[in-house]
Design a protein around this motif. Structure first.
Motif, PDB file in Angstrom:
ATOM      1  N   UNK A 111      -6.587   3.871   1.385  1.00  0.00           N
ATOM      2  CA  UNK A 111      -5.657   2.944   2.059  1.00  0.00           C
ATOM      3  C   UNK A 111      -5.198   1.869   1.090  1.00  0.00           C
ATOM      4  N   UNK A 112      -6.136   1.347   0.286  1.00  0.00           N
ATOM      5  CA  UNK A 112      -5.757   0.328  -0.695  1.00  0.00           C
ATOM      6  C   UNK A 112      -4.847   0.907  -1.780  1.00  0.00           C
ATOM      7  N   UNK A 113      -5.051   2.210  -2.114  1.00  0.00           N
ATOM      8  CA  UNK A 113      -4.211   2.849  -3.122  1.00  0.00           C
ATOM      9  C   UNK A 113      -2.847   3.247  -2.590  1.00  0.00           C
ATOM     10  N   UNK A 114      -2.729   3.395  -1.246  1.00  0.00           N
ATOM     11  CA  UNK A 114      -1.461   3.814  -0.652  1.00  0.00           C
ATOM     12  C   UNK A 114      -1.223   5.293  -0.717  1.00  0.00           C
ATOM     13  N   UNK A 115      -2.306   6.110  -0.726  1.00  0.00           N
ATOM     14  CA  UNK A 115      -2.158   7.569  -0.827  1.00  0.00           C
ATOM     15  C   UNK A 115      -2.367   8.274   0.499  1.00  0.00           C
ATOM     16  N   UNK A 116      -2.557   7.552   1.609  1.00  0.00           N
ATOM     17  CA  UNK A 116      -2.756   8.179   2.911  1.00  0.00           C
ATOM     18  C   UNK A 116      -1.413   8.496   3.553  1.00  0.00           C
ATOM     19  N   UNK A 117      -1.443   9.521   4.452  1.00  0.00           N
ATOM     20  CA  UNK A 117      -0.243   9.792   5.229  1.00  0.00           C
ATOM     21  C   UNK A 117      -0.187   8.837   6.416  1.00  0.00           C
ATOM     22  N   UNK A 118       0.884   8.975   7.229  1.00  0.00           N
ATOM     23  CA  UNK A 118       1.102   8.019   8.319  1.00  0.00           C
ATOM     24  C   UNK A 118      -0.025   8.061   9.340  1.00  0.00           C
ATOM     25  N   UNK A 119      -0.529   9.266   9.676  1.00  0.00           N
ATOM     26  CA  UNK A 119      -1.591   9.375  10.692  1.00  0.00           C
ATOM     27  C   UNK A 119      -2.886   8.757  10.196  1.00  0.00           C
ATOM     28  N   UNK A 120      -3.221   9.000   8.912  1.00  0.00           N
ATOM     29  CA  UNK A 120      -4.460   8.423   8.374  1.00  0.00           C
ATOM     30  C   UNK A 120      -4.353   6.910   8.239  1.00  0.00           C
ATOM     31  N   UNK A 121      -3.174   6.397   7.855  1.00  0.00           N
ATOM     32  CA  UNK A 121      -3.008   4.940   7.772  1.00  0.00           C
ATOM     33  C   UNK A 121      -3.150   4.303   9.144  1.00  0.00           C
TER      34      UNK A 121
END
Length: 296
Positions: free
Chosen positions: A15-25
C-alpha cells in the motif's frame, strides 16, 4: 497490541509502495479505518519507503498523450450547448361530481345500531381501563419486589437467593514478534518481490510484485552471507502472488538479519545441484519494520 500476519505486513508495504489494485487498496483502507495499530504500520512503511520516491524523477507526458485521452473520451471537438426539451402542460382535469346514492332514497338509515354500538364501545372502554390499572399495579408490585422489598407485606416479599458468580481472568494475548522486510529490486529500480520474515517462527513470505518469469524458466531465492561458504537456496518462487516457506529455521537470527537475499533465473523447477547458474537479477537486505514487544 494485535499480532499481524506476514500477509498483513506485506499488504501494508505494498500500500505504501502503491502497487495494489483498487480492491486491495480498498481492503487496506478499510482496515486502517477500524484499526489504529495497522494504520501505524502503514505509516511506518510510508516513512521508511519514502526514499524510493526521491530516487525516481517525475516524467511529464508528451502532448500527444493528452490529445489521445481527449479523443478517447470524445472531448476533442467543440461541445454542443446542452438544451432541455420543453415540458408539455398536463391535460385538464375534469371536475368530479358526487353521485347520489340511490339506496339512501329507498332505504333510510337505522340509528338503533349506532346506539347499540356506542354502548358496547363504552363497556369495552371500561374493561380496558380496568385491565390497564391492574397491569400498572402488577408492575408497581414487581418493581417494589426488586428495588424496595421491605415496603411489601411479608407474604409478598421475595425469598432471598444466593448466587455464586465465577469470574474468569481473560488470558493475555500473545506478544507480537519482530517483523523484517526486504525489497528485492534491480539497481534501485521498481520492486520485483517483497520478502517478509517473522523473527519468532523464522518463516518467510515472498510477494511477487512486478516480475514475470520467462517461459520454461523459474525464479529461485538465495541467501548470501559471509558466514556461509556459498549461497544457499531457499527454494523456487511459485507462480502465485504469495510463496511461504519455513526453511530459515536452520539459520541463526544474526545470519538471517544480515544476509543478502537474491533472486536468479533458473531452469524450470529450480537449480538441479543447489548452486545458482546465473547472476542475481534482484537483490535486497532485510530491515526491521515491526519491533518485538517488550516483555510484560
Amino acid at each position: 497490541m494485535m499480532a499481524y500476519s506476514e500477509d498483513h505486513i506485506a499488504l501494508a508495504a505494498e500500500y505504501a509502495l502503491g502497487t495494489l489494485d483498487a480492491e486491495e487498496r480498498a481492503q487496506v483502507e478499510t482496515m486502517m479505518a477500524v484499526d489504529t495499530e495497522f494504520t501505524a504500520i502503514v505509516h511506518g512503511w510510508e516513512y521508511r519507503l519514502g526514499v524510493l520516491n526521491q530516487m525516481v524523477g517525475s516524467v511529464e507526458p508528451r502532448p500527444i498523450v493528452w490529445e489521445n485521452i481527449q479523443r478517447a473520451v470524445g472531448h476533442s471537438g467543440p461541445q454542443a450547448p446542452l438544451t432541455l426539451p420543453e415540458a408539455t402542460p398536463p391535460p385538464p382535469v375534469a371536475p368530479v361530481v358526487a353521485e347520489q346514492d340511490p339506496i339512501a332514497d329507498i332505504w333510510p338509515a337505522d340509528n338503533s345500531n349506532v346506539i347499540q354500538l356506542s354502548g358496547r364501545v363504552k363497556r369495552w372502554r371500561n374493561v380496558a381501563s380496568f385491565a390497564t390499572a391492574a397491569a400498572a399495579a402488577l408492575i408497581a408490585m414487581l418493581a417494589m419486589q426488586v428495588y424496595s422489598p421491605d415496603l411489601l407485606p411479608n407474604g409478598l416479599r421475595p425469598k432471598p437467593r444466593t448466587q455464586v458468580v465465577e469470574v474468569k481472568t481473560p488470558a493475555l494475548p500473545a506478544l507480537p514478534s519482530a517483523q523484517y522486510v526486504a525489497i528485492l529490486q534491480r539497481n534501485g529500480g521498481s520492486p520485483a518481490f517483497i520478502l517478509t520474515v517473522d523473527a519468532a517462527t523464522k518463516n518467510f513470505t515472498v510477494r511477487k510484485v512486478g516480475a514475470d518469469a520467462e517461459p520454461g524458466k523459474s525464479f529461485e531465492l538465495w541467501l548470501i552471507s559471509d558466514r556461509l561458504p556459498q549461497p544457499r537456496s531457499l527454494g523456487v518462487i511459485g507462480g502465485s502472488d504469495f510463496t511461504a516457506r519455513p526453511v530459515l529455521s536452520s539459520y541463526d537470527a544474526s545470519t538471517i538479519n544480515t544476509a543478502t537475499y537474491a533472486v536468479t533465473v533458473e531452469q524450470a523447477g529450480g537449480s538441479p545441484d543447489g548452486k545458482p547458474h546465473s547472476t542475481p537479477v534482484f537483490t535486497g537486505k532485510l530491515i526491521e519494520t515491526v519491533p518485538a514487544a517488550p516483555p510484560r
